[in-house]
Motif scaffolding. Structure first.
Motif, PDB file in Angstrom:
ATOM      1  N   LEU A  19      11.790  21.443  18.400  1.00 22.40           N
ATOM      2  CA  LEU A  19      12.693  21.672  17.269  1.00 22.40           C
ATOM      3  C   LEU A  19      12.496  23.056  16.664  1.00 22.40           C
ATOM      4  O   LEU A  19      13.468  23.741  16.330  1.00 22.40           O
ATOM      5  CB  LEU A  19      12.463  20.596  16.200  1.00 22.40           C
ATOM      6  N   GLN A  22      13.876  25.694  19.180  1.00 25.67           N
ATOM      7  CA  GLN A  22      15.343  25.704  19.180  1.00 25.67           C
ATOM      8  C   GLN A  22      15.884  26.427  17.955  1.00 25.67           C
ATOM      9  O   GLN A  22      16.909  27.117  18.024  1.00 25.67           O
ATOM     10  CB  GLN A  22      15.881  24.270  19.209  1.00 25.67           C
ATOM     11  N   TYR A  23      15.180  26.293  16.839  1.00 25.97           N
ATOM     12  CA  TYR A  23      15.660  26.874  15.584  1.00 25.97           C
ATOM     13  C   TYR A  23      15.330  28.359  15.464  1.00 25.97           C
ATOM     14  O   TYR A  23      16.173  29.163  15.068  1.00 25.97           O
ATOM     15  CB  TYR A  23      15.063  26.114  14.391  1.00 25.97           C
ATOM     16  N   HIS A 200       7.782  29.068  10.323  1.00 25.81           N
ATOM     17  CA  HIS A 200       8.401  27.977   9.566  1.00 25.81           C
ATOM     18  C   HIS A 200       7.789  27.864   8.173  1.00 25.81           C
ATOM     19  O   HIS A 200       8.503  27.666   7.177  1.00 25.81           O
ATOM     20  CB  HIS A 200       8.239  26.659  10.329  1.00 25.81           C
ATOM     21  N   ASN A 214      18.382  20.829   5.151  1.00 22.60           N
ATOM     22  CA  ASN A 214      18.731  21.435   6.439  1.00 22.60           C
ATOM     23  C   ASN A 214      17.530  21.955   7.232  1.00 22.60           C
ATOM     24  O   ASN A 214      17.693  22.756   8.160  1.00 22.60           O
ATOM     25  CB  ASN A 214      19.743  22.579   6.261  1.00 22.60           C
ATOM     26  N   CYS A 215      16.321  21.511   6.882  1.00 25.97           N
ATOM     27  CA  CYS A 215      15.135  21.894   7.648  1.00 25.97           C
ATOM     28  C   CYS A 215      15.204  21.259   9.033  1.00 25.97           C
ATOM     29  O   CYS A 215      15.560  20.086   9.173  1.00 25.97           O
ATOM     30  CB  CYS A 215      13.874  21.436   6.928  1.00 25.97           C
ATOM     31  N   CYS A 216      14.848  22.019  10.046  1.00 26.96           N
ATOM     32  CA  CYS A 216      14.948  21.516  11.423  1.00 26.96           C
ATOM     33  C   CYS A 216      13.962  20.382  11.712  1.00 26.96           C
ATOM     34  O   CYS A 216      14.117  19.650  12.687  1.00 26.96           O
ATOM     35  CB  CYS A 216      14.739  22.657  12.420  1.00 26.96           C
TER      36      CYS A 216
END
Length: 228
Positions: A19, A22-23, A200, A214-216
């Motif tokens: 995740l 991807q972000y 992050h 909206n945090c991955c």
């Protein structure tokens, strides 16, 4: 301790990595031109921001070629003034000088030769230096010598404890085992994962006001799910 002993930790750890990747995409760490610079940076960034450590490194590079020999020839007083922007410059100067002595006496000032030794032995030698703790030693090993060892910092502890895998008062070694026992022993993957966690924590999983919307990682994060 594990908050949920039945949790499939390997799957969870892999999911966190996927995740984040991807972000944020590929993270290019550690920013340095030489192995010696990585080791010096690991010491200088202690208890300060990377920006301040960079200022100190820049000062050093203007006065020497960031080699073992050139720093060995530098007086302790001049070294202190040179790295002043990093804070705790006197203590860090002593640590750097001890590291230089270690490199000369045990490894002939040769990082390639140093790399040929077992990771556990190298870690013990680095930890014997005043001012080098587990996080700094592991950063040196992972980024400087490409040894497959996972670095645990405050950012990692914050994210993993909020997700709910470990309590934030778990030991360094316990956090480290969570990664090393549930991931392939691949240096590049460890480097990438650690860098993604730092990214992050600095951009979304902030210490005081985390940006959970909206945090991955929100859908797999205990803290994030409670923030609704």
């Amino acid at each position: 301790y594990l908050r949920n002993p039945t949790m499939k930790n390997q799957k969870k750890i892999e999911q966190i990595f996927e995740l984040l990747f991807q972000y944020y995409g590929d993270q290019f760490w550690w920013p340095a031109k030489s192995t010696c610079e990585i080791f010096l940076g690991a010491i200088l960034t202690q208890a300060t921001t990377w920006k301040n450590a960079e200022k100190a490194l820049s000062n050093l590079s203007q006065n020497c070629d960031l080699s073992i020999e050139s720093i060995d020839n530098m007086s302790i007083t001049f070294l202190e003034e040179t790295i002043r922007p990093s804070g705790y410059f006197r203590a860090k100067s002593r640590t750097i000088k001890q590291f230089i002595e270690l490199m000369k006496n045990l490894y002939g000032s040769d990082f390639d030769y140093m790399q040929s030794f077992e990771t556990d032995l190298l870690r013990l030698k680095l930890l014997s230096i005043d001012g080098i703790g587990e996080e700094t030693a592991d950063a040196m090993l992972l980024y400087g010598l490409n040894k497959p060892i996972f670095v645990i910092d405050n950012f990692t502890v914050r994210i993993i404890s909020r997700i709910g895998l470990l309590s934030n008062d778990s030991s360094y070694s316990y956090f480290q085992r969570l990664f090393t026992q549930n991931l392939p022993q691949v240096t590049a993957a460890f480097q990438q994962f650690h860098a993604l966690l730092v990214k992050h924590a600095q951009t979304r999983c902030l210490k005081t006001k985390p940006k959970c919307v909206n945090c991955c990682l929100k859908n797999i994060c205990t803290f994030g799910l409670k923030s609704n």
